[in-house]
Scaffold this motif. Sequence first.
Motif, PDB file in Angstrom:
ATOM      1  N   SER A   1      -1.484 -14.433  -0.618  1.00  0.00           N
ATOM      2  CA  SER A   1      -0.780 -13.857   0.527  1.00  0.00           C
ATOM      3  C   SER A   1      -1.292 -14.507   1.801  1.00  0.00           C
ATOM      4  O   SER A   1      -2.396 -15.055   1.825  1.00  0.00           O
ATOM      5  CB  SER A   1      -0.949 -12.336   0.600  1.00  0.00           C
ATOM      6  OG  SER A   1      -2.300 -11.994   0.847  1.00  0.00           O
TER       7      SER A   1
ATOM      8  N   ILE B   1       1.599  -9.017   6.976  1.00  0.00           N
ATOM      9  CA  ILE B   1       1.721  -9.975   5.874  1.00  0.00           C
ATOM     10  C   ILE B   1       2.922 -10.886   6.136  1.00  0.00           C
ATOM     11  O   ILE B   1       4.057 -10.416   6.299  1.00  0.00           O
ATOM     12  CB  ILE B   1       1.883  -9.249   4.529  1.00  0.00           C
ATOM     13  CG1 ILE B   1       0.668  -8.350   4.263  1.00  0.00           C
ATOM     14  CG2 ILE B   1       2.051 -10.253   3.394  1.00  0.00           C
ATOM     15  CD1 ILE B   1       0.777  -7.494   3.019  1.00  0.00           C
TER      16      ILE B   1
ATOM     17  N   TYR C   1       3.488 -13.790   4.105  1.00  0.00           N
ATOM     18  CA  TYR C   1       3.945 -14.422   2.859  1.00  0.00           C
ATOM     19  C   TYR C   1       3.172 -13.812   1.698  1.00  0.00           C
ATOM     20  O   TYR C   1       1.992 -13.473   1.808  1.00  0.00           O
ATOM     21  CB  TYR C   1       3.718 -15.935   2.893  1.00  0.00           C
ATOM     22  CG  TYR C   1       3.906 -16.601   1.545  1.00  0.00           C
ATOM     23  CD1 TYR C   1       5.179 -16.938   1.096  1.00  0.00           C
ATOM     24  CD2 TYR C   1       2.818 -16.859   0.713  1.00  0.00           C
ATOM     25  CE1 TYR C   1       5.363 -17.527  -0.151  1.00  0.00           C
ATOM     26  CE2 TYR C   1       2.989 -17.448  -0.535  1.00  0.00           C
ATOM     27  CZ  TYR C   1       4.266 -17.771  -0.970  1.00  0.00           C
ATOM     28  OH  TYR C   1       4.450 -18.348  -2.198  1.00  0.00           O
ATOM     29  N   ALA C   2       3.865 -13.693   0.571  1.00  0.00           N
ATOM     30  CA  ALA C   2       3.211 -13.297  -0.684  1.00  0.00           C
ATOM     31  C   ALA C   2       3.997 -13.908  -1.833  1.00  0.00           C
ATOM     32  O   ALA C   2       5.226 -14.025  -1.764  1.00  0.00           O
ATOM     33  CB  ALA C   2       3.152 -11.778  -0.816  1.00  0.00           C
TER      34      ALA C   2
ATOM     35  N   PHE D   1       1.628 -11.700  -6.532  1.00  0.00           N
ATOM     36  CA  PHE D   1       1.179 -10.610  -5.663  1.00  0.00           C
ATOM     37  C   PHE D   1       2.053  -9.372  -5.858  1.00  0.00           C
ATOM     38  O   PHE D   1       1.556  -8.243  -5.967  1.00  0.00           O
ATOM     39  CB  PHE D   1       1.213 -11.048  -4.201  1.00  0.00           C
ATOM     40  CG  PHE D   1       0.763  -9.991  -3.233  1.00  0.00           C
ATOM     41  CD1 PHE D   1      -0.562  -9.915  -2.841  1.00  0.00           C
ATOM     42  CD2 PHE D   1       1.669  -9.067  -2.719  1.00  0.00           C
ATOM     43  CE1 PHE D   1      -0.979  -8.931  -1.958  1.00  0.00           C
ATOM     44  CE2 PHE D   1       1.266  -8.087  -1.835  1.00  0.00           C
ATOM     45  CZ  PHE D   1      -0.075  -8.017  -1.456  1.00  0.00           C
TER      46      PHE D   1
ATOM     47  N   LYS E   1       9.268  -7.343  -2.402  1.00  0.00           N
ATOM     48  CA  LYS E   1       9.171  -8.264  -1.270  1.00  0.00           C
ATOM     49  C   LYS E   1       9.563  -7.576   0.031  1.00  0.00           C
ATOM     50  O   LYS E   1       8.931  -7.782   1.078  1.00  0.00           O
ATOM     51  CB  LYS E   1      10.064  -9.479  -1.517  1.00  0.00           C
ATOM     52  CG  LYS E   1       9.973 -10.546  -0.436  1.00  0.00           C
ATOM     53  CD  LYS E   1      10.803 -11.772  -0.816  1.00  0.00           C
ATOM     54  CE  LYS E   1      10.678 -12.854   0.255  1.00  0.00           C
ATOM     55  NZ  LYS E   1      11.470 -14.064  -0.103  1.00  0.00           N
TER      56      LYS E   1
ATOM     57  N   TYR F   1      -1.150  -5.376   6.670  1.00  0.00           N
ATOM     58  CA  TYR F   1      -1.816  -5.586   5.380  1.00  0.00           C
ATOM     59  C   TYR F   1      -2.587  -4.344   4.931  1.00  0.00           C
ATOM     60  O   TYR F   1      -2.681  -4.048   3.733  1.00  0.00           O
ATOM     61  CB  TYR F   1      -2.762  -6.794   5.458  1.00  0.00           C
ATOM     62  CG  TYR F   1      -4.093  -6.502   6.121  1.00  0.00           C
ATOM     63  CD1 TYR F   1      -5.195  -6.138   5.366  1.00  0.00           C
ATOM     64  CD2 TYR F   1      -4.231  -6.560   7.504  1.00  0.00           C
ATOM     65  CE1 TYR F   1      -6.411  -5.851   5.967  1.00  0.00           C
ATOM     66  CE2 TYR F   1      -5.434  -6.275   8.111  1.00  0.00           C
ATOM     67  CZ  TYR F   1      -6.532  -5.922   7.343  1.00  0.00           C
ATOM     68  OH  TYR F   1      -7.728  -5.636   7.934  1.00  0.00           O
TER      69      TYR F   1
ATOM     70  N   GLU G   1      -2.596  -3.500   1.182  1.00  0.00           N
ATOM     71  CA  GLU G   1      -3.793  -3.964   0.477  1.00  0.00           C
ATOM     72  C   GLU G   1      -4.905  -2.932   0.652  1.00  0.00           C
ATOM     73  O   GLU G   1      -5.790  -3.064   1.495  1.00  0.00           O
ATOM     74  CB  GLU G   1      -4.203  -5.341   0.988  1.00  0.00           C
ATOM     75  CG  GLU G   1      -3.066  -6.356   0.868  1.00  0.00           C
ATOM     76  CD  GLU G   1      -3.509  -7.792   1.160  1.00  0.00           C
ATOM     77  OE1 GLU G   1      -4.702  -8.072   1.111  1.00  0.00           O
ATOM     78  OE2 GLU G   1      -2.625  -8.618   1.418  1.00  0.00           O
TER      79      GLU G   1
END
Length: 662
Positions: free
Chosen positions: A159, A167, A169-170, A174, A182, A190, A194
């Motif tokens: 990510s 965030i 990009y992942a 992920f 997405k 994040y 996360e």
Amino acid sequence: MSDIIKFSKTLKLLYVEDHREARDAMLQVLNEFFDDITIAFDGEDGLDKFQSNKIDLIITDVNMPKMDGLLMVEKIRSTTTTNTKIPVIVLSAFNETDYFLQSIRIGVEGYLLKPIELAQFMNILNKVVSRLMLVEESRKNENILKQYKEITDKSSIVSIIGVDGKIKYANDAFYAMSEYTKEEVIGTPYNSIENYSGGKVVGETIFNTLLVQKEIWQGILQFTSKNGKVNYLKTTIKPITDKENSIVEFIVLRDNITEIMNPKKQLLDAIKNLKEPVVVYIKIEEFHTIEEFYDHETVEKIQDKTKKYLQDAIKGYCNISKVYKLGNGEYAMTSEKALCMPQKKAFISKLKEFQALTRNNKVNIGVVDYDISIIISVAFENDNIFQSAKLGINELLKSKQNFIIANDYARKEHDKAEKNMQTISMVKEAIDNNRIVSYYQAIIDNKTQKAVKYESLVRLIKDDGEVLSPYFFLDVAKRGKYYSQITDIVLINSFNALKYTDTDISINLSAIDIEKESTRVTIFNLLSQNSEKSHRVVFELLEDESVKNMQTMKEFIRDVKKFGVKIAIDDFGTGYSNFERLLDYQPDILKIDGSLVKNIVTDPYSLNVLETIITFAKKEKLQVIAEFVENEEIFNIINALGIDFSQGYYFAKPEPLESISK
């Protein structure tokens, strides 16, 4: 370092460098770590040789003709999924961000600037080899291998987080791991996705490393998915900076190690996440006896029960939350130094009290109750405290003690390893430049006080002319690949000396020498070439516990005696020498150990031992040589005892061949 070198020597290395002088210099270092090195001279050559050889590790320069090192690595990475896992270390004379970023993108293990600093190289090699050792370890267990293969076949979990904390990009991996879509992830802060669990200390450490120091942070974090599934992720976070060194974003790379993470790795990462860690390393006392007495299942049961006991006994103390079972009867615990030991004496006293209480407890293993007894090594200062604590356990096993404070043991071991590498380099240089020589020390007939034999003694002449005795290099050479070369040089020198003197020449041989087939071939070739002089050769056997094949030893003694060679047992009277072993060696000469001889003036015990040896030798018609005859008083005593020969500084020091020539 010994574990790292032992493993690295099993690896197949591809080394790519176009500059000859740089290549030759680096190979001197690499040859100490790798036995199988494939050399390439540019990127195209490296790609060809990679495709035609099984390669475990790549070390490459960047700037090269035809194809640069990073492009070569990209092409290798693009061929198969397996190739993406091969570690790469990049060497470069340029500290440019583009190269560094490209290296990160293609997944290299280390990036070193030329000229290479040995400590940095060893640190990166340690990380690379540790990773490969973890993979190798997983192969030993079929179930772990299956799980590991399932994980490594998938893409890394990636990510990118912007400076605003959202965030950007992942990848698909992920989404699969986090169980978010997405649409739920991109553009979301994040910390709402996360949900790492690591505590305040871990959070502060990550913050300080990334935002203040602007350095890479690595560690293991616990990640809870959208649906509450807990994953353990080996995580690397890199702050990406612009030319003004301002952070523009963060790249986060993760490997899901929930299924394969071993206790040692968990422990090491837990230590990394602490500001000032303290490590308590524990081993079941006399564990080798347990392994010999019980079957494997019972041994594992004892270890598991002991872990549970330790976990329950230490619970709540020092904020220790977990006892790590490391195998081989070993366990470890870690916590913050500030929480454990505001007062050092109280902390140590508490550990010793815990150790004493453990001796009064038992673990039930079904059939019997096992009495627990442990040894403890603790480290809480300086770097690499886990290694220091582990080395402390080794020291306890040697000293037969049960408690040690092992601060700074790792640094001392590292310094020792560096010194050993310097010694190995010195030995190699001496061999290459014909500076391994033989000196000869006279052996005197006690009746005539004239030299009747000479012992050949190896010496190394440094480039500044200093002459070194084997004390300074031979033991290190035995652990490297140069010992056999030294032995061959000494053998050739010694047989050559027969031409320049009419006396006997004594040559020291160890069990390592005799058990090595190539050395035996050299010996018998020299005996055949010098058959008319071979009756003046004496082989002094360094009899010790390292004899692995007594049959080979007996056959060697029998065959050399056919040439008229005499056999002497060196350092007789102490150590592993004994009268029973004489039946195996059937010597012609006994050389009494110098530690007995040098003490006979003041030590009645040494004198009594000498008298016993002499009485035995006379009955068996064996000649006796006394070593370490350093003064007239010692000589008068051994002469009166009836010893045949003397060797020592009272009569002569070791000298070059030209000094003894007839």
